[in-house]
Design an enzyme around this catalytic site. Sequence first.
Site, PDB file in Angstrom:
ATOM      1  N   SER A 270       0.816  -1.214   0.000  1.00 57.90           N
ATOM      2  CA  SER A 270       0.000   0.000   0.000  1.00 57.90           C
ATOM      3  C   SER A 270       0.852   1.266   0.000  1.00 57.90           C
ATOM      4  O   SER A 270       0.499   2.257  -0.656  1.00 57.90           O
ATOM      5  CB  SER A 270      -0.949  -0.008   1.210  1.00 57.90           C
ATOM      6  OG  SER A 270      -0.224  -0.117   2.412  1.00 57.90           O
TER       7      SER A 270
ATOM      8  N   ASP B  60       7.547  -3.980   6.475  1.00 56.56           N
ATOM      9  CA  ASP B  60       6.687  -4.401   7.583  1.00 56.56           C
ATOM     10  C   ASP B  60       7.297  -4.012   8.926  1.00 56.56           C
ATOM     11  O   ASP B  60       6.575  -3.695   9.868  1.00 56.56           O
ATOM     12  CB  ASP B  60       6.450  -5.913   7.506  1.00 56.56           C
ATOM     13  CG  ASP B  60       5.680  -6.270   6.245  1.00 56.56           C
ATOM     14  OD1 ASP B  60       4.571  -5.738   6.069  1.00 56.56           O
ATOM     15  OD2 ASP B  60       6.203  -7.028   5.421  1.00 56.56           O
TER      16      ASP B  60
ATOM     17  N   GLU C 108      11.400  -8.339  -4.536  1.00 56.85           N
ATOM     18  CA  GLU C 108      11.814  -7.088  -3.866  1.00 56.85           C
ATOM     19  C   GLU C 108      13.309  -7.143  -3.523  1.00 56.85           C
ATOM     20  O   GLU C 108      14.043  -6.176  -3.710  1.00 56.85           O
ATOM     21  CB  GLU C 108      10.984  -6.885  -2.593  1.00 56.85           C
ATOM     22  CG  GLU C 108       9.525  -6.580  -2.864  1.00 56.85           C
ATOM     23  CD  GLU C 108       8.655  -6.543  -1.626  1.00 56.85           C
ATOM     24  OE1 GLU C 108       7.587  -5.931  -1.690  1.00 56.85           O
ATOM     25  OE2 GLU C 108       9.026  -7.136  -0.594  1.00 56.85           O
TER      26      GLU C 108
HETATM   27  C1  5RP Z   1       5.354  -6.685   0.311  1.00 63.12           C
HETATM   28  C2  5RP Z   1       6.124  -5.895   1.302  1.00 63.12           C
HETATM   29  C3  5RP Z   1       5.573  -4.570   1.699  1.00 63.12           C
HETATM   30  O1  5RP Z   1       6.535  -3.607   1.481  1.00 63.12           O
HETATM   31  C4  5RP Z   1       5.213  -4.599   3.156  1.00 63.12           C
HETATM   32  O2  5RP Z   1       4.314  -5.671   3.373  1.00 63.12           O
HETATM   33  C5  5RP Z   1       4.593  -3.288   3.608  1.00 63.12           C
HETATM   34  O3  5RP Z   1       3.330  -3.139   3.043  1.00 63.12           O
HETATM   35  P1  5RP Z   1       2.443  -1.844   3.291  1.00 63.12           P
HETATM   36  O4  5RP Z   1       3.136  -0.707   2.611  1.00 63.12           O
HETATM   37  O5  5RP Z   1       1.118  -2.200   2.641  1.00 63.12           O
HETATM   38  O6  5RP Z   1       2.313  -1.629   4.772  1.00 63.12           O
HETATM   39  O7  5RP Z   1       7.155  -6.288   1.780  1.00 63.12           O
HETATM   40  O8  5RP Z   1       5.920  -7.953   0.109  1.00 63.12           O
END
Ligand code: 5RP
Length: 223
Positions: free
Chosen positions: A34, A88, A107
């Site tokens: 997001s 996260d 990523e």
């Molecule tokens: C996806 C990721 C995201 O960067 C992580 O989950 C953070 O997500 P958000 O910006 O929705 O909080 O590692 O694999």
Amino acid sequence: MNQDQLKQAVAQAAVDHILPRLDSKSIVGVGTGSTANFFIDALAKHKMDFDGAIASSEATAARLKGHGIPVYDLNSTAELEFYVDGTDESDERLHLIKGGGAALTREKIVAAVARTFICIADASKLVPVLGAFPLPVEVIPMARSYVARQLVKLGGDPVYREGVLTDNGNVILDVHNLSITDPVKLEADINAIVGVVTNGLFAARPADLLLLGTAEGVKTLKR
Ligand code: 5RP
């Protein structure tokens, strides 16, 4: 400000940071989630000022293309100045846990190629010690039970993320109850288990810059 407004603020701060350093040949690495989506939407307003993007997931590729931003294959891209992505969790040394959106492997690949990894996150993501967020591990499907047993030996409680297949056709184990005091070692130890594609610790290659959205404004942390 609510969490989405903080995410929007850091996304805009990342655009403001990279924009003066982009030219018509620049390709930007783009993360998933997001916060990364807010970044894509803010970046799209300047799509005439750079060439295109490398996407870290199919979802990100679709969003970029939806904005009319060309998406390139990483294998035909030698130079990548910036990778911008959410997280996260982050500790003060910019070691990260990523993979909540199951895009950790791509990523990590794009982050490895980029000269500068800019992490964007709201303040709730900054933690003293990594591990309250369950650590995602991407696993080859036939190795799931074996890898889970090995993760238990490392002190974690792996939980199969039901119904989720990664863009690479693999499964995710989320490892609970780890207190990660040595993220570089744990990243290497988990990656050494046969059947693991990669894990969500970004410690061997941490972020270079963390733009953190707080009630007092966007704070910048450097490694
Ligand atoms: C996806 C990721 C995201 O960067 C992580 O989950 C953070 O997500 P958000 O910006 O929705 O909080 O590692 O694999």
